[in-house]
Design a protein around this motif. Structure first.
Motif, short mmCIF file in Angstrom:
data_model
loop_
_atom_site.label_atom_id
_atom_site.label_comp_id
_atom_site.label_asym_id
_atom_site.label_seq_id
_atom_site.Cartn_x
_atom_site.Cartn_y
_atom_site.Cartn_z
N THR A 113 0.82 -1.22 0.00
CA THR A 113 0.00 0.00 0.00
C THR A 113 0.85 1.27 0.00
OG1 THR A 113 -0.15 -0.21 2.41
CG2 THR A 113 -1.96 -1.11 1.11
N ALA A 114 2.17 1.12 0.06
CA ALA A 114 3.09 2.26 -0.04
C ALA A 114 4.49 1.71 -0.29
CB ALA A 114 3.06 3.12 1.21
N ALA A 115 5.35 2.56 -0.76
CA ALA A 115 6.73 2.14 -1.00
C ALA A 115 7.46 1.97 0.32
CB ALA A 115 7.45 3.16 -1.87
N GLY A 116 8.45 1.09 0.32
CA GLY A 116 9.22 0.87 1.53
C GLY A 116 10.22 -0.24 1.37
N VAL A 117 10.76 -0.68 2.51
CA VAL A 117 11.77 -1.74 2.54
C VAL A 117 11.21 -2.93 3.31
CG1 VAL A 117 14.11 -2.34 3.25
CG2 VAL A 117 13.61 -0.02 2.49
N VAL A 118 11.36 -4.11 2.73
CA VAL A 118 10.88 -5.33 3.37
C VAL A 118 11.77 -5.64 4.58
CG1 VAL A 118 10.44 -7.79 3.08
CG2 VAL A 118 9.97 -6.20 1.19
N THR A 119 11.16 -5.72 5.75
CA THR A 119 11.91 -6.01 6.98
C THR A 119 11.64 -7.42 7.51
OG1 THR A 119 10.14 -4.97 8.28
CG2 THR A 119 12.02 -3.59 7.66
N TYR A 120 10.59 -8.07 6.99
CA TYR A 120 10.31 -9.46 7.40
C TYR A 120 9.61 -10.16 6.25
CZ TYR A 120 9.15 -13.45 10.36
OH TYR A 120 9.07 -14.71 10.91
N ALA A 121 10.02 -11.39 5.97
CA ALA A 121 9.41 -12.19 4.91
C ALA A 121 9.57 -13.66 5.27
CB ALA A 121 10.03 -11.88 3.56
N GLY A 122 8.51 -14.25 5.82
CA GLY A 122 8.58 -15.65 6.22
C GLY A 122 7.46 -16.02 7.16
N LYS A 123 7.59 -17.15 7.82
CA LYS A 123 6.55 -17.63 8.73
C LYS A 123 6.68 -16.96 10.10
CE LYS A 123 5.85 -22.21 6.66
NZ LYS A 123 5.85 -23.67 6.88
N ARG A 124 5.53 -16.69 10.70
CA ARG A 124 5.48 -16.16 12.07
C ARG A 124 4.23 -16.72 12.74
NH1 ARG A 124 6.12 -9.83 13.51
NH2 ARG A 124 8.19 -10.30 12.65
N SER A 125 4.40 -17.05 13.99
CA SER A 125 3.31 -17.68 14.75
C SER A 125 2.04 -16.84 14.68
CB SER A 125 3.73 -17.88 16.21
OG SER A 125 2.66 -18.41 16.97
N GLY A 126 0.93 -17.48 14.33
CA GLY A 126 -0.37 -16.82 14.24
C GLY A 126 -0.60 -16.15 12.91
N TYR A 127 0.42 -15.63 12.30
CA TYR A 127 0.28 -14.92 11.02
C TYR A 127 0.44 -15.85 9.82
CZ TYR A 127 0.77 -10.42 13.48
OH TYR A 127 0.59 -9.33 14.30
N GLY A 128 0.99 -17.03 10.03
CA GLY A 128 1.34 -17.87 8.89
C GLY A 128 2.50 -17.25 8.14
N ARG A 129 2.40 -17.18 6.83
CA ARG A 129 3.46 -16.52 6.03
C ARG A 129 3.17 -15.02 6.02
NH1 ARG A 129 2.33 -21.32 3.32
NH2 ARG A 129 4.13 -22.75 3.19
N LEU A 130 4.17 -14.26 6.45
CA LEU A 130 3.98 -12.83 6.71
C LEU A 130 5.01 -12.00 5.95
CD1 LEU A 130 2.73 -10.45 8.47
CD2 LEU A 130 4.56 -10.96 10.10
N VAL A 131 4.55 -10.86 5.46
CA VAL A 131 5.44 -9.84 4.88
C VAL A 131 5.26 -8.56 5.68
CG1 VAL A 131 5.97 -8.41 2.88
CG2 VAL A 131 5.38 -10.82 2.56
N GLU A 132 6.37 -7.97 6.12
CA GLU A 132 6.31 -6.70 6.84
C GLU A 132 7.18 -5.69 6.09
OE1 GLU A 132 7.38 -4.79 11.24
OE2 GLU A 132 6.79 -6.90 11.06
N ILE A 133 6.63 -4.48 5.89
CA ILE A 133 7.31 -3.43 5.12
C ILE A 133 7.42 -2.17 5.97
CG2 ILE A 133 7.25 -2.01 3.03
CD1 ILE A 133 5.52 -4.17 1.73
N ASN A 134 8.62 -1.62 6.01
CA ASN A 134 8.86 -0.35 6.72
C ASN A 134 8.77 0.77 5.70
OD1 ASN A 134 10.00 1.91 8.00
ND2 ASN A 134 11.18 0.59 9.37
N HIS A 135 7.89 1.75 5.96
CA HIS A 135 7.67 2.87 5.03
C HIS A 135 8.34 4.16 5.50
CE1 HIS A 135 4.74 0.30 3.09
NE2 HIS A 135 4.19 0.08 4.28
N GLY A 136 9.06 4.11 6.60
CA GLY A 136 9.69 5.31 7.11
C GLY A 136 8.76 6.12 7.99
#
Length: 308
Positions: A222-245
């Motif tokens: 939903t906005a430009a940024g840097v991927v800070t997490y990409a993988g499995k996490r408990s409860g989330y399943g496969r998760l992507v987290e993006i830092n937008h500043g």
């Protein structure tokens, strides 16, 4: 004229009579002799020593004059060619400057910047006290044109560099502006806030928004940024987290496939994962969270606000 000779031993004298014209003859000899010597020396030097000015010397001098005249003609020709080339370059530079001004004015208009701040048609505001040497050499008009063109190009370059920085900052701000939904197709299946947990049936706090859709459909940033997490996490399943500043991050959970890796730079609308039902999920959907300074906040204001 008489000449008297005295004899000291015998005590008598003797007188000789000289002709009256003899002194004139002696004077004539004394005057004529140097003249004759000079004329003779000149005659000997002219006959024996070679003359300093001859026909060969004159021909050599004329040849040097002709060579120098040819060099002057060649220098004149080369100067005229260089002036013509410089004139063409000056005309080309002026045409490029005109196009550069038009581009600058267009960029100012597109960027919505006040035209008074970037007036490409105005002269550069400069000044200063009069130099001490007021009798300095004044260059020809052609050189003055080149100097003026150089100054104008430098001014345009400074303005365009500043404008480029402003546009880059505005573009970055627009790219990192969080807005819209994290899916291309689908619907909102659960809102942010208090709800009944689908597994326990108890009231629980939902820290994100769920969007349901077709299995394997696109999940987009939903906005430009840097991927800070990409993988499995408990409860989330496969998760992507993006830092937008500026302390803003987003999470995209329950993905079927993750298409990015940590450190990737993503732009607004880039596909980062495929919708699935991994983790604690009842069906294909994406769990979307917005975090501000590490804490989940309501994503609804970001979802429904207009994109810049």
């Amino acid at each position: 004229m008489n000449i008297i000779l005295l004899n000291s031993k015998r005590g008598h004298s003797r007188t000789f009579s000289l002709p009256r014209f003899l002194p004139l003859i002696a004077l004539g000899v004394l005057v004529a002799l140097p003249v004759l010597v000079g004329v003779g020396a000149y005659w000997v030097s002219y006959r024996v020593a070679p003359p300093s000015y001859t026909d060969a010397v004159a021909e050599r001098f004329q040849a040097n004059l002709r060579a120098q005249a040819d060099e002057v003609v060649e220098l004149k020709r080369l100067s005229e060619e260089q002036i013509r080339a410089l004139t063409l370059k000056l005309a080309d530079a002026q045409a490029r400057l005109t196009r550069l001004d038009a581009l600058g004015e267009r960029l100012v208009d597109v960027a919505g910047i006040d035209s008074d701040e970037f007036d490409f048609g105005a002269e550069l505001a400069v000044g200063g006290p009069e130099p001490a040497e007021s009798s300095a050499f004044t260059p020809p008009s052609f050189m003055a044109e080149l100097d003026a063109l150089t100054n104008t190009l430098e001014r345009r370059e400074q303005q365009l560099n500043i404008l480029e920085d402003l546009l880059a900052d505005r573009h970055l701000e627009n790219e990192t502006f969080l807005a819209g939904r994290p899916i291309v197709q689908g619907w909102m299946s659960s809102r942010f806030g208090r709800r009944t947990d689908p597994f326990s049936g108890k009231l629980a706090w939902h820290e994100g928004v769920d969007f349901a859709g077709k299995d394997g459909s696109d999940i987009v940033a939903t906005a430009a940024g840097v991927v800070t997490y990409a993988g499995k996490r408990s409860g989330y399943g496969r998760l992507v987290e993006i830092n937008h500043g500026n302390g803003i991050s987003t999470r995209y959970g329950h993905a079927k496939d993750v298409l990015v890796k940590v450190g990737d730079i993503v732009r607004t609308g880039d596909v980062v994962a495929r919708m699935g039902s991994s983790g604690r999920s009842t069906g294909p959907h994406v769990h979307y969270e917005v975090l501000k300074n590490g804490r989940q906040v309501n994503p609804h204001p970001y979802i429904y606000r207009a994109r810049r």
